[in-house]
Design an enzyme around this catalytic site. Structure first.
Site, PDB file in Angstrom:
ATOM      1  N   LYS A 197       0.863  -1.183   0.000  1.00 43.68           N
ATOM      2  CA  LYS A 197       0.000   0.000   0.000  1.00 43.68           C
ATOM      3  C   LYS A 197       0.898   1.230   0.000  1.00 43.68           C
ATOM      4  CE  LYS A 197      -3.625   2.251   2.693  1.00 43.68           C
ATOM      5  NZ  LYS A 197      -4.537   2.083   3.831  1.00 43.68           N
ATOM      6  N   LYS A 252      -2.154  -1.445  -3.879  1.00 42.56           N
ATOM      7  CA  LYS A 252      -3.049  -0.299  -3.795  1.00 42.56           C
ATOM      8  C   LYS A 252      -2.252   0.991  -3.876  1.00 42.56           C
ATOM      9  CE  LYS A 252      -6.039   1.822  -0.445  1.00 42.56           C
ATOM     10  NZ  LYS A 252      -6.353   1.945   0.935  1.00 42.56           N
TER      11      LYS A 252
HETATM   12  C1  PBG Z   1      -7.579   2.913   5.847  1.00 42.95           C
HETATM   13  C2  PBG Z   1      -7.796   2.887   4.382  1.00 42.95           C
HETATM   14  C3  PBG Z   1      -7.611   3.907   3.427  1.00 42.95           C
HETATM   15  C4  PBG Z   1      -8.108   3.395   2.226  1.00 42.95           C
HETATM   16  C5  PBG Z   1      -8.528   2.102   2.471  1.00 42.95           C
HETATM   17  N1  PBG Z   1      -8.312   1.792   3.794  1.00 42.95           N
HETATM   18  C6  PBG Z   1      -7.117   5.285   3.585  1.00 42.95           C
HETATM   19  C7  PBG Z   1      -5.702   5.537   3.905  1.00 42.95           C
HETATM   20  O1  PBG Z   1      -4.867   4.658   4.041  1.00 42.95           O
HETATM   21  O2  PBG Z   1      -5.387   6.723   4.072  1.00 42.95           O
HETATM   22  C8  PBG Z   1      -8.196   4.146   0.925  1.00 42.95           C
HETATM   23  C9  PBG Z   1      -9.237   3.646  -0.026  1.00 42.95           C
HETATM   24  C10 PBG Z   1      -9.583   4.564  -1.142  1.00 42.95           C
HETATM   25  O3  PBG Z   1      -8.969   5.620  -1.354  1.00 42.95           O
HETATM   26  O4  PBG Z   1     -10.529   4.221  -1.876  1.00 42.95           O
HETATM   27  N2  PBG Z   1      -6.282   2.821   6.279  1.00 42.95           N
END
Ligand code: PBG
Length: 327
Positions: A197, A252
């Protein structure tokens, strides 16, 4: 060139039937996972302005949405909770009577085996400072976070969740979650790890939908999410998560990181998921609303590109629209 037979790639593109015969990748509703937001105490669903077509759901509208999702042949939803009360330790994330356990029970009661329920596991929607783990000054406390993700995962599994999906990016969380689940006889609960991520700017609209922001501590997540300039760390992240017991690995965002997705798909024999995030969705929606892009065609092209790069599963806010077309 002299000596070559008359090579024409066009022979394989000239009509729909031959194009179908040589087509290598296709989309199916079974590829999609729909992210859903559920807000505690909401009477009726509320639109998210930066994500047209996406809502913060009430319990009732959530169930309705799950029925529609299952009817389209989509196998799973992933839930994000917005609690009434936030605190420094994100207690509502692991409150057995909290919004997510309540939502999971309700979905399972209504839909049973017809829909898999995944739960995002993180504290950022539940902490008053907006970080994914407890903080001390500007420091995000990894090990304290890990214990709480295991606690939350256990509550979600007890409520009936089929999949837990840690999205925090703290070190060691997959192992701790697996251990905790196994100790409580939830050996069959699947871990879908947000393994790779990135600290991406494409999560902007999500923060509206999930009502998160930074009220204290650092103003970004760069101390734990991956730097967009790195690839080799992705390998290390995936290896660690597989060793710790992750069943499915996620990359992601999706479209800006197809190179990473593709490299991982060549290297590992684990199911790969990709998250087409809020910003990817919002860009397409905004362009389509201005008449600058054809929404349906661009949506399908983007999703197909993600499949071609190596994802078998795609978390996408377009899941229902896309399933409607490809089913
Ligand atoms: C929580 C999380 C996030 C997303 C999914 N789980 C936000 C982040 O990490 O700041 C983002 C999902 C999206 O942008 O559609 N940690």
């Amino acid at each position: 060139m002299k000596g070559f037979p008359n090579i024409r790639m066009r022979r394989l593109r000239n009509n729909p039937l031959i194009r179908g015969m040589v087509s290598e990748y296709a989309l199916s509703p079974s590829n999609f996972i729909l992210p859903l937001f559920v807000k505690e105490g909401l009477e009726k669903r509320r639109p998210v302005s930066s994500m047209p077509g996406v809502y913060q759901h009430s319990m009732d509208s959530l169930i309705e949405e799950c029925h529609l999702t299952a009817e389209l042949g989509i196998p799973a939803v992933i839930l994000f909770g917005i609690p009434k009360r936030k605190d420094a330790l994100g207690s509502e994330a692991y409150n057995p009577k909290g919004v997510i356990p309540k939502a999971v029970k309700a979905i399972k009661r209504e839909l049973g085996e017809r829909l898999l329920v995944a739960c995002d596991v993180c504290l950022c929607e539940y902490t008053d400072h907006g970080h994914c783990a407890p903080i001390k000054g500007n420091k995000i406390l990894n090990d304290e976070g890990v214990k709480l993700y295991a606690k939350a995962s256990l509550e979600y599994a007890k409520a009936g969740a089929d999949i837990v999906a840690p999205s925090d990016m703290m070190d060691g969380r997959v192992g701790e979650i697996r251990k905790t689940l196994d100790e409580h006889s939830f050996e069959d609960t699947i871990i879908l790890s947000y393994a790779v991520k990135y600290a991406s700017n494409f999560y902007g609209p999500f923060r509206d939908a999930a009502e998160t922001g930074f009220a204290a501590g650092p103003k970004d997540r760069k101390s734990h999410q991956m730097d967009p300039s790195n690839f080799s760390q992705a390998i290390r992240e995936v290896e660690l998560d597989i060793e710790e017991g992750a069943d499915i690995i996620m990359v992601k965002p999706a479209l800006p990181y197809l190179d990473v997705l593709h490299a991982l798909s060549k290297r590992y024999n684990v199911p790969l998921a990709a998250y087409q995030v809020s910003g990817e969705y919002a860009m397409l929606k905004a362009a389509a609303q201005n008449g600058w892009l054809d929404e349906q065609k661009c949506m399908l092209e983007a999703l197909l590109a993600i499949r071609r790069a190596g994802a078998t599963m795609i978390l996408t806010y377009f899941a229902k629209d896309a399933a409607e077309i490809v089913k």
